[in-house]
Design a protein around this motif. Structure first.
Motif, short mmCIF file in Angstrom:
data_model
loop_
_atom_site.label_atom_id
_atom_site.label_comp_id
_atom_site.label_asym_id
_atom_site.label_seq_id
_atom_site.Cartn_x
_atom_site.Cartn_y
_atom_site.Cartn_z
N GLU A 1 67.06 107.90 -0.89
CA GLU A 1 67.00 107.13 0.09
C GLU A 1 66.51 105.71 0.08
O GLU A 1 66.85 105.05 1.03
CB GLU A 1 65.00 107.96 1.12
CG GLU A 1 65.13 108.85 1.26
CD GLU A 1 63.57 109.07 2.26
OE1 GLU A 1 63.84 109.38 3.46
OE2 GLU A 1 63.07 110.12 1.77
N ILE A 2 66.35 105.43 -0.70
CA ILE A 2 66.02 104.16 -1.08
C ILE A 2 67.25 103.29 -1.37
O ILE A 2 67.42 102.28 -0.56
CB ILE A 2 64.79 103.50 -2.19
CG1 ILE A 2 63.78 104.08 -1.80
CG2 ILE A 2 64.28 102.02 -3.28
CD1 ILE A 2 62.61 104.04 -2.90
N ALA A 3 67.71 104.11 -1.77
CA ALA A 3 69.00 103.56 -2.39
C ALA A 3 70.21 103.03 -1.12
O ALA A 3 71.00 102.36 -1.31
CB ALA A 3 69.94 104.20 -2.84
N PHE A 4 70.09 104.27 -0.26
CA PHE A 4 70.76 104.35 1.14
C PHE A 4 70.24 103.03 1.72
O PHE A 4 71.32 101.64 2.16
CB PHE A 4 69.83 105.64 2.05
CG PHE A 4 71.23 106.12 3.37
CD1 PHE A 4 71.86 106.07 3.05
CD2 PHE A 4 70.39 104.29 4.74
CE1 PHE A 4 72.77 105.71 4.84
CE2 PHE A 4 71.08 104.99 5.65
CZ PHE A 4 71.68 105.45 5.72
N TRP A 5 69.12 102.51 2.07
CA TRP A 5 68.79 101.28 2.39
C TRP A 5 68.85 100.16 2.16
O TRP A 5 69.14 99.57 2.84
CB TRP A 5 67.15 101.48 3.36
CG TRP A 5 66.36 102.73 4.58
CD1 TRP A 5 66.10 103.20 3.35
CD2 TRP A 5 67.43 102.66 5.60
NE1 TRP A 5 66.24 104.47 5.21
CE2 TRP A 5 66.79 103.75 6.12
CE3 TRP A 5 67.74 101.38 6.27
CZ2 TRP A 5 67.21 104.08 7.19
CZ3 TRP A 5 68.16 101.49 7.81
CH2 TRP A 5 67.84 102.92 8.29
N LEU A 6 68.68 100.16 0.98
CA LEU A 6 69.28 99.11 -0.16
C LEU A 6 70.35 98.55 0.37
O LEU A 6 71.29 97.37 0.55
CB LEU A 6 68.95 99.40 -1.68
CG LEU A 6 67.12 99.38 -1.56
CD1 LEU A 6 67.24 99.42 -3.00
CD2 LEU A 6 66.49 97.84 -1.49
#
Lengths: 334, 284, 250
Positions: A25-30
């Motif tokens: 999820e963090i990767a997606f938003w990054l």
């Protein structure tokens, strides 16, 4: 009876684990944030993706979390778009004010029409939502003194965002604005689906009769989430109106309602990211396909739909969520 | 005034022929086939192409406008649709929307996006006077054909063995199977006939409703209204609903051009909420 | 003392069919009461009327003296009327932890919280755990409900109904379909329900009925046919006739 302390701690840990942010999820938003910096030449289409993603996210709250099928979700998108457009044309000023008014207008229409979807099977809901969207589209068409009718709403002047960022031709402000709004709406949606309220929505989706027998006020929950979804769809419509400085009747189109359903189904309903991933896929596919066969690209979209359904949309989703569960089990071990 | 009523009746009759197939698949077989209009469009294009490009006589094209969509319907039912009878309505909707998108784009690609105007034979053009009322010959012709079709359908469903088997299959497929009814054959045949009738309606209606690649989308809501308002317990319900809708639409466009759509959509929503089984349905 | 649950002249018609025919019935406080009747006697309709799934054509329903006839299901649950279902009505994709949690949160008034993460209230968690251990579900708390053995799912049915802290509990064929070796545990669970909960048991299995009930009502063709202590009902020739007659018709 003194409750088993260890079991309570275990239950707390397990529930907290469900709501925790995962690495992807963090990767997606990054990645989303990086696209703003790294792909300046693609800001226009990225803005479209963010808007479509927000629209699909709003539908996911209905379809994915409370199980309401809608063939007329564009109704709220359209209300938001026209409200933002009219604000820009007649009141002017800060886009955020227009945005707030648009969200409020869409939420109001959502609240008013939510009572129509409380009863009835899928089929009734499909037709009622479709009817509401057609009705609003017809209203916008007939009330041309206000909306410009078939010519669209012209003469919108969108002031710089916060008085600082002019909406430029390259979509830089548009994408930044849309992405921030999308992220904020996503945070709200994520918070809500992980709350007791969100859990009760899933219970209603799976079995409304049983949910009521647990003491859940099913009707009130549906009205609430329908209004929320309408507000978010309105937000997406407002973003479209403000970033393109134009609104036309097609915001209410059946095609728009059908497309957003398709976007959500491609990405998978019921985990919030489906609409966003579907939007990325849909816009890129549309871009590529219409470069190949302009005007006829809906043929391929139709084909994707047919194949997707025949191949078993649910089974596909189940396989993915089984994978995710396995990943969680192995990843979540202490 | 009577002319408008007459036009409305013709319009409604065409709507009935277009939608009656859907009232069986949606109403009785409980399958949401939003692509129903695509079969109608197929029939319309068959007729237009034959008449305008190959100078075929109009009357001769009508059976073909029935048979071609019926054949397409049969093939699609056997290969695709039948896998979806037990699926959720959402799946059925997605699938049939997919078909609509494909058919719209394909027809657009092959035939072009312009409105098709069918060349009617001389004897169907112009007006005749019936009791002082000016009546379009073509509309009179359409009314006669559609009325005959409606009567035939009613007789087939109510009186024949096939009708009885269909009603049994729809009522409880398992029991019907136990009684030796070949349910899947009945469904396939019904689907084909429904598609064929839609095609025939599309051909007859090309002059009245217009025909372009967006036909399936434009008239989808009309078909759905006919089925919803008419209910599914008999042919009479959809027939009356189609007539009412036709007259209301024509009269509305003529007298209150602003309000037509509102009234129709509002009535549909209200009916769905108040009488989910249709206005003319008997309470079960 | 007012009855825990009572109906006065309750009628429900479906078209021409009278499914519930002028039923006046009382469930005493703390009762262990069974409702029996041949297939199609209208037991399920009666339960659906009591819980608010269906609206009666005529008559009134009183819960601890309060008229609840017009109230929706969830409002009756909040007033202490809870039920289990004949066929499992659970949420297959949730866990027992979440399922029981839903009921507990609702009862404590936290079910509508939109801005708080699930599992952050100790009171709710403690109650979930205590209910789960009472119904033998403590080891299954984090398993998907759809993957639980059938007997465990039946236990969960009762646990969830119990989690709403009912004053009146309607058990609709709790042992239906449970395999023999899991049956014993289930019957013990029912027998161990606290005495301040009034229980109405709807059941086909006469062994369970007679081992549990202190009072039995017989429903035939939608109407109350007989009522009495178990031995009275067992001796009643008319009841026997109805049952034997009903049995031959399946």
């Amino acid at each position: 009876m003194s409750p088993d302390v260890e079991a309570v701690a275990g239950a707390r840990r397990w529930l907290a684990g469900r709501a925790r942010w995962r690495w992807w999820e963090i990767a997606f938003w990054l990645a989303a944030a990086a696209s703003f910096v790294l792909l300046p030449s693609r800001h226009l289409i990225l803005a479209e993706i963010a808007i479509l993603g927000l629209f699909a996210l709003s539908l996911d709250l209905l379809l994915g979390y409370v199980g309401i099928v809608s063939l007329g979700h564009a109704a709220f998108f359209g209300v938001g778009a026209y409200a933002a457009g009219l604000m820009a044309k007649h009141v002017g000023g800060e886009p955020l004010l227009g945005f707030a008014v648009a969200v409020f207008a869409a939420a109001t229409v959502g609240l008013a029409t939510s009572f129509l979807v409380l009863r009835g099977a899928d089929l009734t809901r499909l037709m009622v939502t479709l009817g509401v969207a057609m009705l609003l589209g017809e209203a916008a068409n007939q009330w041309s003194s206000l909306t410009g009718g078939a010519d669209g709403l012209q003469g919108m002047t969108v002031a710089p965002l916060l008085g600082l960022f002019e909406f430029d031709l390259f979509g830089r402000t548009a994408y930044g604005y849309a992405l921030v709004v999308l992220f904020l709406c996503f945070l709200i949606a994520r918070r809500i689906v992980n709350s007791p309220y969100g859990l009760s929505l899933r219970a209603i989706r799976d079995n409304p009769l049983r949910a009521a027998a647990l003491g859940i006020a099913v009707d009130r929950r549906i009205v609430g989430v329908y209004t929320l979804a309408a507000a978010m769809a309105g937000a997406a419509g407002a973003l479209l109106a403000q970033t393109t400085a134009f609104v036309s009747l097609d915001v209410f189109d059946f095609n728009r309602s059908a497309d957003v359903l398709l976007v959500l189904v491609i990405g998978g309903a019921g985990y919030l990211y489906g609409g966003l991933i579907g939007a990325v896929f849909f816009k890129i596919a549309a871009d590529l396909l219409s470069a190949q066969t302009p005007q006829y690209w809906h043929f391929w979209i139709g084909l994707i739909l047919v194949v997707l359904v025949l191949a078993g949309r649910d089974r596909l989703g189940e396989r993915l969520s089984a994978l995710a569960r396995r990943a969680r089990l192995t990843g979540g071990a202490p | 005034m009577l002319t408008i009523l007459f036009d409305g009746v013709a319009y409604g009759m065409v709507l009935f022929v277009l939608a009656c197939g859907l009232s069986v698949t949606l109403g009785l077989m409980n399958f949401v086939n939003l692509a129903h209009g695509a079969f109608a469009m197929a029939g319309g294009y068959v007729a237009v192409t034959l008449v305008n490009r190959h100078d075929a006589p109009f009357l001769l094209t009508l059976p073909l406008a029935f048979l071609v969509p019926a054949a397409i319907g049969l093939v699609l039912e056997r290969t695709l649709y039948r896998h979806l009878y037990t699926r959720s309505h959402l799946d059925q909707v997605l699938f049939s929307i997919g078909l609509v998108f494909m058919s719209v784009a394909a027809v657009d690609y092959v035939m072009g996006s312009q409105q098709q105007i069918i060349r009617l034979p001389g004897w169907l053009q112009g007006r005749i006077d019936i009791a002082g009322v000016g009546v379009g010959r073509y509309r009179a012709f359409v009314i006669l054909i559609c009325a005959a079709l409606a009567v035939t359908l009613q007789v087939v469903l109510a009186r024949t063995r096939f009708g009885a088997q269909l009603r049994a299959a729809v009522d409880d497929a398992r029991v019907a199977r136990g009684l030796g009814v070949e349910v899947s054959r009945i469904f396939a045949l019904t689907f084909a006939v429904g598609s064929g009738l839609a095609g025939l309606g599309g051909a007859l209606g090309a002059e009245i409703l217009g025909l372009d690649p967006h036909f399936p989308l434009k008239f989808m809501i009309y078909f759905l209204i006919v089925v919803t308002v008419g209910g599914v317990s008999s042919i009479t319900g959809p027939f009356l609903a189609a007539l009412l809708l036709g007259i209301a639409d024509v009269a509305g466009k003529y007298y209150v051009p602003g309000a037509g759509g509102f009234v129709i959509y509002t009535v549909m929503i209200a009916l769905l909420i108040l009488r989910p089984h249709g206005l003319f349905a008997r309470a079960r | 003392m007012t009855d825990a649950l009572a109906t006065i002249g309750l009628v429900r018609r479906f078209g021409g069919l009278v499914a519930t025919n002028d039923v006046t019935f009382a469930l005493a406080r703390g009762a262990r009461h069974a409702l029996i009747g041949p297939n199609g006697a209208g037991k399920t309709t009666f339960v659906n009327l009591l819980t608010g799934v269906l609206a009666p054509t005529a008559g009134r329903i009183l819960l601890a003296g309060e008229d609840v006839t017009g109230l929706p299901q969830d409002a009756r649950v909040r007033r202490g009327l809870s039920r289990t279902f004949q066929i499992n009505q659970l949420f297959p994709d949730l866990t027992p932890l979440e399922t029981i949690g839903l009921a507990v949160s609702e009862r404590l008034g936290h079910g509508g919280d939109v801005w708080r993460v699930v599992g952050t209230r100790d009171a709710v968690l403690e109650e979930i755990v205590s209910i789960a251990s009472r119904f033998g579900l403590i080891d299954a708390l984090e398993t998907r409900v759809g993957g639980l053995p059938y007997g465990k799912q039946r236990q969960l049915e009762i646990a969830v109904a119990f989690a709403t802290r009912p004053r009146v509990l309607l058990l609709d064929e709790p042992a239906a379909g449970v395999p023999e070796r899991e049956r014993r545990a289930l019957i013990e669970t029912i027998a161990a329900l606290p005495r301040d909960v009034s229980v109405l048991l709807i059941e086909h299995d006469m062994d369970i009925v007679f081992s549990f009930a202190e009072r039995i009502s017989v429903l035939v063709d939608g109407a109350l046919f007989a009522e009495g202590a178990p031995d009275e009902i067992a001796r009643d020739a008319r009841v026997k006739a109805v049952y034997l007659g009903g049995a031959t018709h399946g």
